[in-house]
Write an enzyme that holds these catalytic residues in place. Sequence first.
Site, PDB file in Angstrom:
ATOM      1  CG  HIS A  49      37.980  42.837  45.833  1.00  0.00           C
ATOM      2  ND1 HIS A  49      38.267  43.634  44.748  1.00  0.00           N
ATOM      3  CD2 HIS A  49      36.668  43.002  46.089  1.00  0.00           C
ATOM      4  CE1 HIS A  49      37.152  44.252  44.359  1.00  0.00           C
ATOM      5  NE2 HIS A  49      36.179  43.887  45.160  1.00  0.00           N
ATOM      6  CB  VAL A 176      37.026  30.202  40.025  1.00  0.00           C
ATOM      7  CG1 VAL A 176      36.371  31.106  41.073  1.00  0.00           C
ATOM      8  CG2 VAL A 176      37.423  28.874  40.649  1.00  0.00           C
ATOM      9  CG  ASP A 178      35.478  36.771  42.031  1.00  0.00           C
ATOM     10  OD1 ASP A 178      34.459  37.463  42.179  1.00  0.00           O
ATOM     11  OD2 ASP A 178      36.472  36.850  42.777  1.00  0.00           O
ATOM     12  CB  SER A 180      31.708  43.536  40.297  1.00  0.00           C
ATOM     13  OG  SER A 180      32.393  44.196  39.259  1.00  0.00           O
TER      14      SER A 180
END
Length: 339
Positions: A49, A176, A178, A180
């Site tokens: 990404h 954090v 993160d 999908s």
Amino acid sequence: MTEKAIRIESKQMQDVLYKLFVKYKFTKEKAKLMANVYTESTLMGVNSHGINRLPLFIEYVENGLVKIDAEAEKVETFGSIERWDGNHGPGIVNATKCTNRAIELAKLHGMGMVALRNTNHWMRGGTYGRQAADANCISILFTNTKPNMPPWGGKDSRIGNNPLVISIPREQGHVVLDMSISQFAFGKINDYKLKGEKLPYPGGWDNNNELSNDPEKILSNERGLPIGYWKGSALSIILDMLATLLSAGDSTYKIGLKEFETGISQVYLCIYPEVFNDKALQQKLINEIIDYTHNVEPMRFGDKTYYPGEQSSKIRAKNLKEGMLVHSGVWQKIMVLSA
């Protein structure tokens, strides 16, 4: 380091990308922001990404799917809740702007939310979780996507892998999450394909409706495996519903009717925990949880447990020192584009 990987210093990458974005007529401010975000994502070890997605982004720009001069704008406001329209501008620029606005609303009201429609891929969602945490805010952020997973029990892809970000500010290093809602993000599956490697666990279905760890077979039909099987399928549907109704934007269904993944819907929710006026207690409670999970006996000798975001911070420090591993073919494409 594989034969197809080279090491790139962060400043070199930022300079090359800045030059590239300016060449494509982005303002210097936007070019600097995007160059920094792509480089930071790659520093974190999330090439999928970061740098790996850049040629596709330029393709979107060339096709007019990303509007270079577009600005996200507020269209409705309800106190601490706002709706914005991204006007199909660059996803990174829109996401940064909406995160900043959600932070402003949170610091004004204790909690703030911006729902964004008609935007493009935000690249690495954790970027905006850290942005919120740096501003001493908790964040819950999510986006819908094109359909790339079958709903549990179905054959065809009808739901998105709808990334979810949750961040908590912490003095010794932000927490954090993160992720999908697919077992592997499709960019990560492509990472394994570029390396010529199999996935460590099944990541989707092949053309025979069998679970597979072969990146080629999964990418050929884009039928990813939801995390937690039926639970991940349900979570994907719920996140799509929330992003769509809060932003009054396009759902995964509508996005899937288009030739390209564009016009997606996102939510930026920030909470300002300092309204409770007990920051020391908050940090103590977070560290208590981290210490408790860190101190578990590993199943295998030498293994260690991590809190969300801990490993990426270590990878960033290593990459700053040694340079980032980048697929040589990807870097060559970028050098040609920027020439």
